[in-house]
Motif scaffolding. Structure first.
Motif, PDB file in Angstrom:
ATOM      1  N   PRO A 180      12.319  66.842 -15.119  1.00 31.19           N
ATOM      2  CA  PRO A 180      11.190  66.903 -14.429  1.00 31.19           C
ATOM      3  C   PRO A 180       9.906  66.803 -15.348  1.00 31.19           C
ATOM      4  O   PRO A 180       8.926  66.184 -15.071  1.00 31.19           O
ATOM      5  N   THR A 181       9.969  67.301 -16.594  1.00 27.47           N
ATOM      6  CA  THR A 181       8.625  67.074 -17.526  1.00 27.47           C
ATOM      7  C   THR A 181       8.532  65.529 -17.723  1.00 27.47           C
ATOM      8  O   THR A 181       7.544  65.303 -17.855  1.00 27.47           O
ATOM      9  N   HIS A 182       9.699  65.043 -17.956  1.00 29.48           N
ATOM     10  CA  HIS A 182       9.518  63.445 -18.647  1.00 29.48           C
ATOM     11  C   HIS A 182       8.768  62.731 -17.228  1.00 29.48           C
ATOM     12  O   HIS A 182       8.009  61.850 -17.507  1.00 29.48           O
ATOM     13  N   VAL A 183       9.352  63.166 -15.735  1.00 29.15           N
ATOM     14  CA  VAL A 183       8.860  62.419 -14.818  1.00 29.15           C
ATOM     15  C   VAL A 183       7.371  62.752 -14.647  1.00 29.15           C
ATOM     16  O   VAL A 183       6.485  62.042 -14.416  1.00 29.15           O
ATOM     17  N   GLU A 184       6.871  63.912 -14.922  1.00 25.49           N
ATOM     18  CA  GLU A 184       5.771  64.404 -14.743  1.00 25.49           C
ATOM     19  C   GLU A 184       4.691  63.846 -15.818  1.00 25.49           C
ATOM     20  O   GLU A 184       3.542  63.103 -15.203  1.00 25.49           O
ATOM     21  N   LYS A 185       5.219  63.505 -17.078  1.00 29.21           N
ATOM     22  CA  LYS A 185       4.276  62.776 -17.972  1.00 29.21           C
ATOM     23  C   LYS A 185       4.195  61.447 -17.567  1.00 29.21           C
ATOM     24  O   LYS A 185       3.163  60.788 -17.857  1.00 29.21           O
ATOM     25  N   GLN A 186       5.361  60.776 -16.860  1.00 27.96           N
ATOM     26  CA  GLN A 186       5.168  59.191 -16.405  1.00 27.96           C
ATOM     27  C   GLN A 186       4.330  59.155 -15.167  1.00 27.96           C
ATOM     28  O   GLN A 186       3.712  58.071 -15.094  1.00 27.96           O
ATOM     29  N   THR A 187       4.375  60.046 -14.419  1.00 26.97           N
ATOM     30  CA  THR A 187       3.851  59.821 -13.052  1.00 26.97           C
ATOM     31  C   THR A 187       2.841  60.848 -12.398  1.00 26.97           C
ATOM     32  O   THR A 187       2.360  60.643 -11.513  1.00 26.97           O
ATOM     33  N   GLY A 188       2.994  61.964 -13.269  1.00 26.84           N
ATOM     34  CA  GLY A 188       1.738  62.974 -12.685  1.00 26.84           C
ATOM     35  C   GLY A 188       2.548  63.799 -11.805  1.00 26.84           C
ATOM     36  O   GLY A 188       1.754  64.848 -11.201  1.00 26.84           O
ATOM     37  N   TRP A 189       3.516  63.561 -11.260  1.00 27.96           N
ATOM     38  CA  TRP A 189       4.180  64.441 -10.253  1.00 27.96           C
ATOM     39  C   TRP A 189       5.383  65.082 -10.899  1.00 27.96           C
ATOM     40  O   TRP A 189       6.173  64.344 -11.540  1.00 27.96           O
ATOM     41  N   LYS A 190       5.713  66.265 -10.541  1.00 28.99           N
ATOM     42  CA  LYS A 190       6.807  66.872 -10.986  1.00 28.99           C
ATOM     43  C   LYS A 190       8.073  67.386 -10.044  1.00 28.99           C
ATOM     44  O   LYS A 190       7.681  68.094  -8.964  1.00 28.99           O
ATOM     45  N   PRO A 191       9.125  66.585 -10.123  1.00 21.31           N
ATOM     46  CA  PRO A 191      10.032  66.995  -9.070  1.00 21.31           C
ATOM     47  C   PRO A 191      10.830  68.145  -9.176  1.00 21.31           C
ATOM     48  O   PRO A 191      10.942  68.832 -10.384  1.00 21.31           O
ATOM     49  N   SER A 192      11.455  68.809  -8.043  1.00 19.60           N
ATOM     50  CA  SER A 192      12.084  70.094  -8.456  1.00 19.60           C
ATOM     51  C   SER A 192      13.363  69.506  -8.834  1.00 19.60           C
ATOM     52  O   SER A 192      13.820  68.582  -8.831  1.00 19.60           O
ATOM     53  N   VAL A 238      15.926  57.312 -16.456  1.00 15.12           N
ATOM     54  CA  VAL A 238      14.846  58.283 -15.819  1.00 15.12           C
ATOM     55  C   VAL A 238      13.465  57.406 -15.822  1.00 15.12           C
ATOM     56  O   VAL A 238      12.904  57.244 -14.764  1.00 15.12           O
ATOM     57  N   PHE A 239      13.209  56.651 -16.761  1.00 18.12           N
ATOM     58  CA  PHE A 239      12.028  55.820 -16.876  1.00 18.12           C
ATOM     59  C   PHE A 239      12.303  54.616 -15.906  1.00 18.12           C
ATOM     60  O   PHE A 239      11.455  54.242 -15.298  1.00 18.12           O
ATOM     61  N   GLY A 240      13.433  54.111 -15.986  1.00 17.77           N
ATOM     62  CA  GLY A 240      13.800  52.987 -14.921  1.00 17.77           C
ATOM     63  C   GLY A 240      13.654  53.194 -13.547  1.00 17.77           C
ATOM     64  O   GLY A 240      13.551  52.444 -12.841  1.00 17.77           O
ATOM     65  N   LEU A 241      13.670  54.555 -13.175  1.00 19.88           N
ATOM     66  CA  LEU A 241      13.885  55.100 -11.781  1.00 19.88           C
ATOM     67  C   LEU A 241      12.645  54.595 -11.214  1.00 19.88           C
ATOM     68  O   LEU A 241      12.375  54.300 -10.149  1.00 19.88           O
ATOM     69  N   PHE A 242      11.244  54.608 -11.919  1.00 24.72           N
ATOM     70  CA  PHE A 242      10.052  54.396 -11.290  1.00 24.72           C
ATOM     71  C   PHE A 242       9.605  52.908 -11.873  1.00 24.72           C
ATOM     72  O   PHE A 242       8.403  52.889 -11.496  1.00 24.72           O
ATOM     73  N   THR A 243      10.267  52.352 -12.605  1.00 20.74           N
ATOM     74  CA  THR A 243       9.652  51.130 -13.124  1.00 20.74           C
ATOM     75  C   THR A 243      10.361  49.989 -12.599  1.00 20.74           C
ATOM     76  O   THR A 243       9.886  48.600 -12.364  1.00 20.74           O
ATOM     77  N   ARG A 244      11.643  50.136 -11.694  1.00 21.07           N
ATOM     78  CA  ARG A 244      12.244  48.981 -10.984  1.00 21.07           C
ATOM     79  C   ARG A 244      11.617  48.309  -9.759  1.00 21.07           C
ATOM     80  O   ARG A 244      10.850  49.293  -9.263  1.00 21.07           O
ATOM     81  N   LYS A 245      11.821  47.187  -9.581  1.00 23.27           N
ATOM     82  CA  LYS A 245      11.149  46.766  -8.187  1.00 23.27           C
ATOM     83  C   LYS A 245      12.085  46.794  -7.365  1.00 23.27           C
ATOM     84  O   LYS A 245      13.382  47.007  -7.623  1.00 23.27           O
ATOM     85  N   GLU A 246      11.646  46.957  -5.993  1.00 21.28           N
ATOM     86  CA  GLU A 246      12.489  47.126  -4.714  1.00 21.28           C
ATOM     87  C   GLU A 246      13.642  46.119  -4.864  1.00 21.28           C
ATOM     88  O   GLU A 246      12.996  44.839  -5.100  1.00 21.28           O
ATOM     89  N   GLY A 247      14.699  46.524  -4.512  1.00 19.41           N
ATOM     90  CA  GLY A 247      15.907  45.450  -4.448  1.00 19.41           C
ATOM     91  C   GLY A 247      16.602  45.239  -5.695  1.00 19.41           C
ATOM     92  O   GLY A 247      17.772  44.686  -5.615  1.00 19.41           O
ATOM     93  N   GLN A 248      15.828  45.702  -6.938  1.00 16.22           N
ATOM     94  CA  GLN A 248      16.834  45.411  -7.837  1.00 16.22           C
ATOM     95  C   GLN A 248      18.027  46.633  -8.122  1.00 16.22           C
ATOM     96  O   GLN A 248      17.943  47.608  -7.547  1.00 16.22           O
ATOM     97  N   GLU A 249      19.015  46.097  -8.775  1.00 12.86           N
ATOM     98  CA  GLU A 249      20.209  46.858  -9.055  1.00 12.86           C
ATOM     99  C   GLU A 249      19.908  47.972 -10.188  1.00 12.86           C
ATOM    100  O   GLU A 249      18.913  47.764 -10.861  1.00 12.86           O
ATOM    101  N   ARG A 250      20.567  49.248 -10.068  1.00 12.59           N
ATOM    102  CA  ARG A 250      20.432  50.453 -10.988  1.00 12.59           C
ATOM    103  C   ARG A 250      21.116  50.292 -12.165  1.00 12.59           C
ATOM    104  O   ARG A 250      22.002  50.124 -12.587  1.00 12.59           O
TER     105      ARG A 250
END
Length: 66
Positions: free
Chosen positions: A13-25, A54-66
């Protein structure tokens, strides 16, 4: 081959918050791991996550493989 940086599930959650400004539960982060949205491994009874996934979760384009 480059070694993957692993972080504790509780640090996600801390890493996501640093990247996006949103902290997931934590339940959201566990869901991501269970659904395969982020790569995780259980080591010694604890769950660790590949930081790149974690970083890739928010930078992938729609339809891209994980």
């Amino acid at each position: 081959m480059a070694e993957q940086v692993m972080i504790s599930l509780s640090d996600v959650p801390t890493h996501v918050e640093k990247q996006t400004g949103w902290k997931p539960s934590m339940s959201t982060v566990r869901d991501w791991a269970n659904q395969g949205k982020i790569r995780s491994r259980k080591i010694g009874g604890r769950i660790f996550v590949e930081l790149d996934s974690v970083f890739g979760l928010f930078t992938r384009k729609e339809g891209q493989e994980r």
